[in-house]
Design a protein around this motif. Structure first.
Motif, PDB file in Angstrom:
ATOM      1  N   GLN A  97       0.829  -1.202   0.000  1.00 56.51           N
ATOM      2  CA  GLN A  97       0.000   0.000   0.000  1.00 56.51           C
ATOM      3  C   GLN A  97       0.863   1.251   0.000  1.00 56.51           C
ATOM      4  N   ALA A  98       1.974   1.215   0.739  1.00 56.81           N
ATOM      5  CA  ALA A  98       2.877   2.364   0.781  1.00 56.81           C
ATOM      6  C   ALA A  98       3.494   2.603  -0.596  1.00 56.81           C
ATOM      7  N   LYS A  99       3.875   1.511  -1.277  1.00 55.35           N
ATOM      8  CA  LYS A  99       4.419   1.647  -2.630  1.00 55.35           C
ATOM      9  C   LYS A  99       3.379   2.209  -3.581  1.00 55.35           C
ATOM     10  N   SER A 100       2.111   1.758  -3.400  1.00 56.09           N
ATOM     11  CA  SER A 100       1.032   2.254  -4.244  1.00 56.09           C
ATOM     12  C   SER A 100       0.828   3.748  -4.043  1.00 56.09           C
ATOM     13  N   LEU A 101       0.982   4.178  -2.769  1.00 59.37           N
ATOM     14  CA  LEU A 101       0.849   5.606  -2.477  1.00 59.37           C
ATOM     15  C   LEU A 101       2.005   6.404  -3.057  1.00 59.37           C
ATOM     16  N   LEU A 102       3.196   5.798  -3.013  1.00 65.33           N
ATOM     17  CA  LEU A 102       4.378   6.481  -3.539  1.00 65.33           C
ATOM     18  C   LEU A 102       4.263   6.678  -5.046  1.00 65.33           C
ATOM     19  N   LEU A 103       3.716   5.680  -5.728  1.00 65.91           N
ATOM     20  CA  LEU A 103       3.605   5.771  -7.191  1.00 65.91           C
ATOM     21  C   LEU A 103       2.363   6.554  -7.609  1.00 65.91           C
ATOM     22  N   THR A 104       2.279   7.794  -7.108  1.00 68.06           N
ATOM     23  CA  THR A 104       1.186   8.689  -7.495  1.00 68.06           C
ATOM     24  C   THR A 104       1.797  10.039  -7.863  1.00 68.06           C
ATOM     25  N   ASP A 105       0.984  10.879  -8.490  1.00 72.15           N
ATOM     26  CA  ASP A 105       1.510  12.193  -8.882  1.00 72.15           C
ATOM     27  C   ASP A 105       1.732  13.112  -7.677  1.00 72.15           C
ATOM     28  N   ARG A 106       1.337  12.602  -6.501  1.00 70.31           N
ATOM     29  CA  ARG A 106       1.601  13.352  -5.279  1.00 70.31           C
ATOM     30  C   ARG A 106       3.105  13.343  -4.972  1.00 70.31           C
ATOM     31  N   TYR A 107       3.749  12.204  -5.245  1.00 72.10           N
ATOM     32  CA  TYR A 107       5.172  12.078  -4.973  1.00 72.10           C
ATOM     33  C   TYR A 107       6.019  12.186  -6.237  1.00 72.10           C
ATOM     34  N   PHE A 108       5.403  11.891  -7.382  1.00 74.40           N
ATOM     35  CA  PHE A 108       6.119  12.014  -8.654  1.00 74.40           C
ATOM     36  C   PHE A 108       5.325  12.906  -9.602  1.00 74.40           C
ATOM     37  N   PRO A 109       5.463  14.215  -9.426  1.00 70.13           N
ATOM     38  CA  PRO A 109       4.676  15.134 -10.247  1.00 70.13           C
ATOM     39  C   PRO A 109       5.172  15.173 -11.691  1.00 70.13           C
ATOM     40  N   GLY A 110       4.309  15.677 -12.564  1.00 70.70           N
ATOM     41  CA  GLY A 110       4.684  15.862 -13.963  1.00 70.70           C
ATOM     42  C   GLY A 110       4.957  14.549 -14.669  1.00 70.70           C
ATOM     43  N   GLY A 111       6.020  14.516 -15.439  1.00 69.65           N
ATOM     44  CA  GLY A 111       6.327  13.340 -16.244  1.00 69.65           C
ATOM     45  C   GLY A 111       7.032  12.241 -15.468  1.00 69.65           C
ATOM     46  N   GLU A 112       7.389  12.510 -14.201  1.00 74.96           N
ATOM     47  CA  GLU A 112       8.151  11.523 -13.415  1.00 74.96           C
ATOM     48  C   GLU A 112       7.368  10.236 -13.211  1.00 74.96           C
ATOM     49  N   LEU A 113       6.062  10.390 -12.891  1.00 74.91           N
ATOM     50  CA  LEU A 113       5.217   9.220 -12.640  1.00 74.91           C
ATOM     51  C   LEU A 113       5.111   8.364 -13.905  1.00 74.91           C
ATOM     52  N   GLU A 114       4.935   9.028 -15.035  1.00 70.12           N
ATOM     53  CA  GLU A 114       4.832   8.317 -16.310  1.00 70.12           C
ATOM     54  C   GLU A 114       6.138   7.568 -16.606  1.00 70.12           C
ATOM     55  N   ALA A 115       7.253   8.184 -16.255  1.00 67.06           N
ATOM     56  CA  ALA A 115       8.552   7.541 -16.463  1.00 67.06           C
ATOM     57  C   ALA A 115       8.683   6.285 -15.599  1.00 67.06           C
ATOM     58  N   MET A 116       8.167   6.363 -14.350  1.00 69.56           N
ATOM     59  CA  MET A 116       8.174   5.202 -13.451  1.00 69.56           C
ATOM     60  C   MET A 116       7.311   4.084 -14.033  1.00 69.56           C
ATOM     61  N   GLY A 117       6.148   4.470 -14.546  1.00 71.82           N
ATOM     62  CA  GLY A 117       5.225   3.502 -15.142  1.00 71.82           C
ATOM     63  C   GLY A 117       5.858   2.814 -16.341  1.00 71.82           C
ATOM     64  N   ARG A 118       6.547   3.582 -17.169  1.00 77.40           N
ATOM     65  CA  ARG A 118       7.212   3.011 -18.352  1.00 77.40           C
ATOM     66  C   ARG A 118       8.249   1.984 -17.939  1.00 77.40           C
ATOM     67  N   LYS A 119       9.024   2.314 -16.896  1.00 78.59           N
ATOM     68  CA  LYS A 119      10.056   1.391 -16.386  1.00 78.59           C
ATOM     69  C   LYS A 119       9.431   0.080 -15.944  1.00 78.59           C
ATOM     70  N   LEU A 120       8.322   0.194 -15.148  1.00 74.09           N
ATOM     71  CA  LEU A 120       7.654  -1.002 -14.632  1.00 74.09           C
ATOM     72  C   LEU A 120       7.078  -1.831 -15.774  1.00 74.09           C
TER      73      LEU A 120
END
Ligand SMILES: [Zn+2]
Length: 122
Positions: free
Chosen positions: A37-60
């Motif tokens: 759940q903590a990882k799920s919370l981390l992988l949000t635009d709250r912690y990775f604003p802008g294109g960062e979250l999308e970059a994380m998603g691409r990696k995964l």
């Protein structure tokens, strides 16, 4: 609305604790797995604003491992344990009940139409 990314497959979704449409991972269903759940919370635009979250998603999605900030992760696990953070998917069961009610109504309608059609034909 919180934009999030599935921690397992990297699919984009709305809300940290919503079930993933691609792999079905549902963080809210893992009530005892605070790290998930903590990882799920981390992988949000709250912690990775802008294109960062999308970059994380691409990696995964590419099957690459994503490095989580362990200090931040530990902090979020603590917050989840003490229930300072609300679990946002509480509305989900209500939505599905409405969905099933509509589904049931549609079936009753079809049965009713078929019954009338048969009654008229006979
Ligand atoms: Zn997924």
């Amino acid at each position: 609305m919180t934009l999030a990314v599935c921690v397992r497959c990297g699919e984009s979704k709305v809300g940290a604790f919503t079930p993933c449409a691609r792999c079905g991972l549902d963080p809210a269903a893992h009530g005892t797995d605070k790290e998930l759940q903590a990882k799920s919370l981390l992988l949000t635009d709250r912690y990775f604003p802008g294109g960062e979250l999308e970059a994380m998603g691409r990696k995964l999605r590419a099957g690459e491992l994503v490095a989580f900030d362990s200090a931040k992760l530990a902090e979020l696990v603590e917050e989840l344990k003490t229930q300072k953070l609300p679990i946002v998917s509480k509305a989900a069961p209500g939505c599905s009940i409405i969905g099933w009610a509509l589904f049931g109504g549609a079936i009753l309608f079809v049965v009713g139409v078929l019954w009338l059609w048969r009654a008229r034909g006979a």
